[in-house]
Scaffold this motif. Structure first.
Motif, mmCIF file in Angstrom:
data_model
loop_
_atom_site.group_PDB
_atom_site.id
_atom_site.type_symbol
_atom_site.label_atom_id
_atom_site.label_comp_id
_atom_site.label_asym_id
_atom_site.label_seq_id
_atom_site.Cartn_x
_atom_site.Cartn_y
_atom_site.Cartn_z
ATOM 1 N N TYR A 118 0.851 -1.181 0.000
ATOM 2 C CA TYR A 118 0.000 0.000 0.000
ATOM 3 C C TYR A 118 0.893 1.240 0.000
ATOM 4 O O TYR A 118 2.018 1.217 0.508
ATOM 5 C CB TYR A 118 -0.876 0.046 1.253
ATOM 6 N N GLN A 131 0.635 5.451 1.166
ATOM 7 C CA GLN A 131 -0.170 6.393 1.929
ATOM 8 C C GLN A 131 0.401 7.785 1.745
ATOM 9 O O GLN A 131 1.508 8.075 2.187
ATOM 10 C CB GLN A 131 -0.188 6.034 3.424
ATOM 11 N N MET A 184 -3.902 11.050 4.031
ATOM 12 C CA MET A 184 -4.835 10.272 3.204
ATOM 13 C C MET A 184 -4.893 8.831 3.698
ATOM 14 O O MET A 184 -4.139 8.399 4.566
ATOM 15 C CB MET A 184 -4.359 10.300 1.746
ATOM 16 N N GLY A 185 -5.776 8.077 3.077
ATOM 17 C CA GLY A 185 -5.892 6.658 3.385
ATOM 18 C C GLY A 185 -4.851 5.848 2.640
ATOM 19 O O GLY A 185 -3.941 6.378 2.018
ATOM 20 N N LEU A 186 -5.018 4.555 2.701
ATOM 21 C CA LEU A 186 -4.079 3.615 2.090
ATOM 22 C C LEU A 186 -4.610 3.158 0.741
ATOM 23 O O LEU A 186 -5.768 2.755 0.623
ATOM 24 C CB LEU A 186 -3.930 2.397 3.009
ATOM 25 N N LYS A 187 -3.748 3.224 -0.262
ATOM 26 C CA LYS A 187 -4.113 2.786 -1.611
ATOM 27 C C LYS A 187 -3.340 1.512 -1.940
ATOM 28 O O LYS A 187 -2.115 1.464 -1.806
ATOM 29 C CB LYS A 187 -3.760 3.868 -2.638
ATOM 30 N N LEU A 188 -4.055 0.499 -2.410
ATOM 31 C CA LEU A 188 -3.447 -0.789 -2.719
ATOM 32 C C LEU A 188 -2.713 -0.717 -4.054
ATOM 33 O O LEU A 188 -3.293 -0.334 -5.076
ATOM 34 C CB LEU A 188 -4.526 -1.864 -2.770
#
Lengths: 110, 112
Positions: B35, B37, B41-45
């Motif tokens: 991931y 980050q 922000m959030g976590l992007k795969l």
């Protein structure tokens, strides 16, 4: 598609309760909850599976409404150590590959 | 029991350079993930793997490559680094697909 969390931020006094919500536009098989403190890695709290099985943490609870595609995380009698950013991660299918929400920042004040 | 180990912890790259972020786990987990980050922000795969020899793309795979030759290791390769790849990269693993993830401590990458 990314789940939507609400609220974006919340401030509590020690001992107060909080609810964090996570909504998806897709049917879900599982919902995970994680807490991340500033500058650290996310830490697993809880997983909720379709069919009602729940695994996770003692002092924090959660619900999963499959029909509404929503999950809620309940933090009761908050402690200073609860501060951090809470993320839900969702998966429409069985097995792996979570998509995370944007996070909810929780601050607990003395 | 070390859990998930990521190296390096910090790195500065120049535009156009390449590098490999290392990730190793000693928990005999089948599933591994990368991931990113971005700040606030959030976590992007980026990529994930369900076992040795099996990998698949996530939400933001462009500019990255992975391989999984063993159960323990899941390196992430950045080719031709760009400023947009400035981020914190987290590797994670889980025993099976519907078990909690264990995250590594992250690699903070800056591309200048």
């Amino acid at each position: 598609q990314q789940p939507v969390q609400s609220p974006q931020a919340v401030i509590l006094r020690e001992g107060e309760d909080a609810v964090i919500n996570c909504s998806s536009s897709k049917a879900l098989y599982s919902v995970h909850w994680y807490r991340q403190k500033h500058g650290e890695a996310p830490v697993f709290l809880m997983i909720l599976l379709k069919g009602g099985e729940q695994k996770g943490h003692e002092k924090i609870s959660a619900s999963f409404n499959e029909k509404k595609q929503q999950s809620s995380l309940y933090l009761t009698a908050s402690q200073l150590s609860y501060s951090g950013t809470y993320f839900c991660g969702t998966n429409p299918n069985q097995g792996g590959k979570l998509i995370f929400g944007q996070g909810t920042e929780l601050s607990v004040k003395p | 029991n070390a859990g998930v180990t990521q190296t390096p912890k910090f790195r500065i790259l120049k535009i156009g350079q390449s590098m490999t972020l290392q990730c190793a786990q000693d928990m005999n987990h089948n599933y591994m993930y990368w991931y990113r980050q971005d700040p606030g922000m959030g976590l992007k795969l980026i990529y994930y793997s369900v076992g040795a020899g099996i990998t698949d793309k996530g939400e933001v795979p462009n500019g990255y490559n992975v391989s999984r030759s063993t159960t323990e290791d899941f390196p992430l390769r950045l080719e031709l680094a760009a400023p947009s790849q400035t981020s914190v990269y987290f590797c994670a693993s889980s025993y099976k697909g519907d078990y909690g993830y264990t995250f590594g401590s992250g690699t903070r990458l800056t591309v200048v």
